[in-house]
Design a protein around this motif. Structure first.
Motif, PDB file in Angstrom:
ATOM      1  N   GLY A   1       1.997  43.290  28.600  1.00  9.84           N
ATOM      2  CA  GLY A   1       1.789  44.327  29.609  1.00  9.84           C
ATOM      3  C   GLY A   1       1.952  45.730  29.019  1.00  9.84           C
ATOM      4  O   GLY A   1       2.505  45.903  27.934  1.00  9.84           O
TER       5      GLY A   1
ATOM      6  N   ARG B   1      -6.371  47.419  37.154  1.00  9.17           N
ATOM      7  CA  ARG B   1      -5.326  46.401  37.240  1.00  9.17           C
ATOM      8  C   ARG B   1      -4.060  47.014  37.834  1.00  9.17           C
ATOM      9  O   ARG B   1      -3.830  48.230  37.738  1.00  9.17           O
ATOM     10  CB  ARG B   1      -5.036  45.812  35.849  1.00  9.17           C
ATOM     11  CG  ARG B   1      -6.275  45.177  35.224  1.00  9.17           C
ATOM     12  CD  ARG B   1      -5.951  44.278  34.056  1.00  9.17           C
ATOM     13  NE  ARG B   1      -5.305  44.934  32.939  1.00  9.17           N
ATOM     14  CZ  ARG B   1      -5.643  44.733  31.665  1.00  9.17           C
ATOM     15  NH1 ARG B   1      -6.653  43.917  31.368  1.00  9.17           N
ATOM     16  NH2 ARG B   1      -4.988  45.331  30.692  1.00  9.17           N
TER      17      ARG B   1
ATOM     18  N   PHE C   1      -2.642  38.770  31.983  1.00 10.41           N
ATOM     19  CA  PHE C   1      -2.030  37.562  32.542  1.00 10.41           C
ATOM     20  C   PHE C   1      -0.514  37.719  32.511  1.00 10.41           C
ATOM     21  O   PHE C   1       0.020  38.554  31.775  1.00 10.41           O
ATOM     22  CB  PHE C   1      -2.477  36.298  31.791  1.00 10.41           C
ATOM     23  CG  PHE C   1      -2.096  36.270  30.328  1.00 10.41           C
ATOM     24  CD1 PHE C   1      -0.946  35.620  29.908  1.00 10.41           C
ATOM     25  CD2 PHE C   1      -2.907  36.877  29.368  1.00 10.41           C
ATOM     26  CE1 PHE C   1      -0.598  35.577  28.557  1.00 10.41           C
ATOM     27  CE2 PHE C   1      -2.570  36.833  28.020  1.00 10.41           C
ATOM     28  CZ  PHE C   1      -1.422  36.187  27.614  1.00 10.41           C
ATOM     29  N   ASP C   2       0.178  36.939  33.300  1.00 12.55           N
ATOM     30  CA  ASP C   2       1.617  37.128  33.532  1.00 12.55           C
ATOM     31  C   ASP C   2       2.451  37.049  32.263  1.00 12.55           C
ATOM     32  O   ASP C   2       3.467  37.732  32.132  1.00 12.55           O
ATOM     33  CB  ASP C   2       2.131  36.080  34.533  1.00 12.55           C
ATOM     34  CG  ASP C   2       1.734  36.420  35.962  1.00 12.55           C
ATOM     35  OD1 ASP C   2       1.256  37.562  36.175  1.00 12.55           O
ATOM     36  OD2 ASP C   2       1.881  35.564  36.855  1.00 12.55           O
ATOM     37  N   GLY C   3       2.054  36.200  31.318  1.00 10.01           N
ATOM     38  CA  GLY C   3       2.848  36.043  30.112  1.00 10.01           C
ATOM     39  C   GLY C   3       2.534  37.069  29.037  1.00 10.01           C
ATOM     40  O   GLY C   3       3.181  37.071  27.972  1.00 10.01           O
TER      41      GLY C   3
ATOM     42  N   LYS D   1       7.094  41.478  29.650  1.00  7.99           N
ATOM     43  CA  LYS D   1       6.041  40.589  30.151  1.00  7.99           C
ATOM     44  C   LYS D   1       5.487  41.179  31.452  1.00  7.99           C
ATOM     45  O   LYS D   1       6.199  41.857  32.188  1.00  7.99           O
ATOM     46  CB  LYS D   1       6.565  39.178  30.414  1.00  7.99           C
ATOM     47  CG  LYS D   1       7.199  38.500  29.198  1.00  7.99           C
ATOM     48  CD  LYS D   1       6.175  38.217  28.102  1.00  7.99           C
ATOM     49  CE  LYS D   1       6.835  37.503  26.916  1.00  7.99           C
ATOM     50  NZ  LYS D   1       5.887  37.280  25.798  1.00  7.99           N
ATOM     51  N   VAL D   2       4.230  40.872  31.699  1.00 10.29           N
ATOM     52  CA  VAL D   2       3.587  41.416  32.902  1.00 10.29           C
ATOM     53  C   VAL D   2       4.343  41.002  34.169  1.00 10.29           C
ATOM     54  O   VAL D   2       4.491  41.809  35.101  1.00 10.29           O
ATOM     55  CB  VAL D   2       2.108  40.939  32.974  1.00 10.29           C
ATOM     56  CG1 VAL D   2       1.490  41.299  34.322  1.00 10.29           C
ATOM     57  CG2 VAL D   2       1.294  41.565  31.851  1.00 10.29           C
ATOM     58  N   HIS D   3       4.867  39.796  34.206  1.00  6.91           N
ATOM     59  CA  HIS D   3       5.564  39.333  35.417  1.00  6.91           C
ATOM     60  C   HIS D   3       6.876  40.089  35.660  1.00  6.91           C
ATOM     61  O   HIS D   3       7.479  39.958  36.737  1.00  6.91           O
ATOM     62  CB  HIS D   3       5.818  37.826  35.364  1.00  6.91           C
ATOM     63  CG  HIS D   3       6.736  37.382  34.266  1.00  6.91           C
ATOM     64  ND1 HIS D   3       8.102  37.535  34.322  1.00  6.91           N
ATOM     65  CD2 HIS D   3       6.472  36.775  33.073  1.00  6.91           C
ATOM     66  CE1 HIS D   3       8.661  37.051  33.227  1.00  6.91           C
ATOM     67  NE2 HIS D   3       7.679  36.571  32.443  1.00  6.91           N
ATOM     68  N   GLN D   4       7.314  40.905  34.701  1.00 14.95           N
ATOM     69  CA  GLN D   4       8.520  41.716  34.874  1.00 14.95           C
ATOM     70  C   GLN D   4       8.204  43.122  35.410  1.00 14.95           C
ATOM     71  O   GLN D   4       9.098  43.954  35.511  1.00 14.95           O
ATOM     72  CB  GLN D   4       9.255  41.860  33.534  1.00 14.95           C
ATOM     73  CG  GLN D   4       9.715  40.537  32.928  1.00 14.95           C
ATOM     74  CD  GLN D   4      10.273  40.720  31.527  1.00 14.95           C
ATOM     75  OE1 GLN D   4       9.742  41.491  30.722  1.00 14.95           O
ATOM     76  NE2 GLN D   4      11.367  40.009  31.234  1.00 14.95           N
TER      77      GLN D   4
END
Length: 294
Positions: free
Chosen positions: A224, A253, A219-221, A164-167
């Protein structure tokens, strides 16, 4: 006296008739000879010209692009022209961005071209690599079905991403470990960034060009592109020889910017145009001991 004159006249008549018969014989003989003799040289050359032009011309070498037999539109290009001429949907990359990879394709094609992502530009890439092999890797199975209904000639495979992008920050730290700096087949890599569930052909083929324009990363979810960028670099380094050209789109990005610099290496950066970067990665197998980044 009369008998002598009559005899003389008869003799003249006979001689005159013989002369005319002789002339008539000559005339008939010449006429017959003329009709049976071969045509004149001008007629010969005319007939030769007709014969030579009636024969099918030999195909000229294809280095003469004005010869019609050498410029027949390839099927992949024909399909692309028809597709883009009948739709309002255009590729997401700008013309200048497309030109970066198109310039390399013009030199390398037909070649092996791996694309992370299946989109409106997929038919264009296939057409530009006419005669080569172009494979698309897509995260959305339903999207593959939708595109292939319209464009069944594309070779696309479903890929599942576990990130995931947030990782991204955590994965960047993992990427600095020693096991992520080892060059080899991604299937056997100990690095958590390496994609190990791709179709076998992806690992077995030596890729000349790799485009990273997926998975979703805005987006974060979203999955990625962290693993896609790392794996693209590993595939390029693991070639037996030569070099691989790797392109990363959306480098405006954070993830695409930082991961392309870290794992494709700024030292291998060839050019950037707009939101796309072009890296030229040499084979690390051909020169043992080469550092992961120059």
């Amino acid at each position: 006296m009369r008998s002598k004159l009559q005899c003389g006249i008869n003799l003249k008549v006979i001689l005159l008739c013989c002369f005319f018969i002789f002339l008539l014989t000559i005339f008939i003989t010449r006429s017959t000879f003329s009709s049976s003799s071969p045509p004149s040289s001008s007629t010969n050359s005319s007939q030769t010209h007709l014969i030579s032009t009636s024969k099918p011309q030999q195909q000229q070498p294809c280095d003469q692009p004005f010869i019609p037999t050498c410029t027949k539109t390839p099927p992949s290009l024909a399909h692309a022209i028809i597709h883009y001429a009948t739709t309002n949907v255009t590729p997401q990359q700008t013309m200048k961005e497309v030109s970066v990879s198109a310039a390399v394709l013009s030199q390398k094609s037909p070649c092996n071209f791996l694309v992370f992502g299946l989109g409106f530009d997929s038919l264009m890439w296939t057409a530009l690599n006419h005669g080569g092999r172009t494979i698309f890797l897509e995260e959305d199975n339903s999207w593959i079905d939708q595109i292939k209904q319209k464009l069944p000639g594309l070779e696309a495979y479903h890929v599942k991403y576990d990130t995931k992008v947030h990782q991204a920050d955590k994965l960047m730290e993992m990427g600095r470990k020693e096991e992520c700096r080892a060059v080899g087949d991604p299937r056997f890599s100990k690095c958590e960034l390496a994609l190990k569930n791709l179709p076998s052909d992806v690992y077995d083929i030596e890729w000349d060009l790799i485009m990273v324009d997926a998975p979703t990363g805005y987006f974060d979810g979203a999955p990625g592109r962290m693993s896609a960028i790392y794996t693209a670099g590993l595939l390029g380094r693991n070639r037996e020889e030569g070099e691989a050209h790797v392109f990363v789109h959306d480098v405006d990005r954070v993830v695409e910017d930082s991961f392309s610099k870290a794992f494709l290496c700024e030292g291998y950066l060839t050019e950037q145009e707009g939101r796309i970067r072009h890296f030229t990665i040499p084979s690390h197998r051909a020169r043992l001991g080469r550092p992961f980044c120059p």
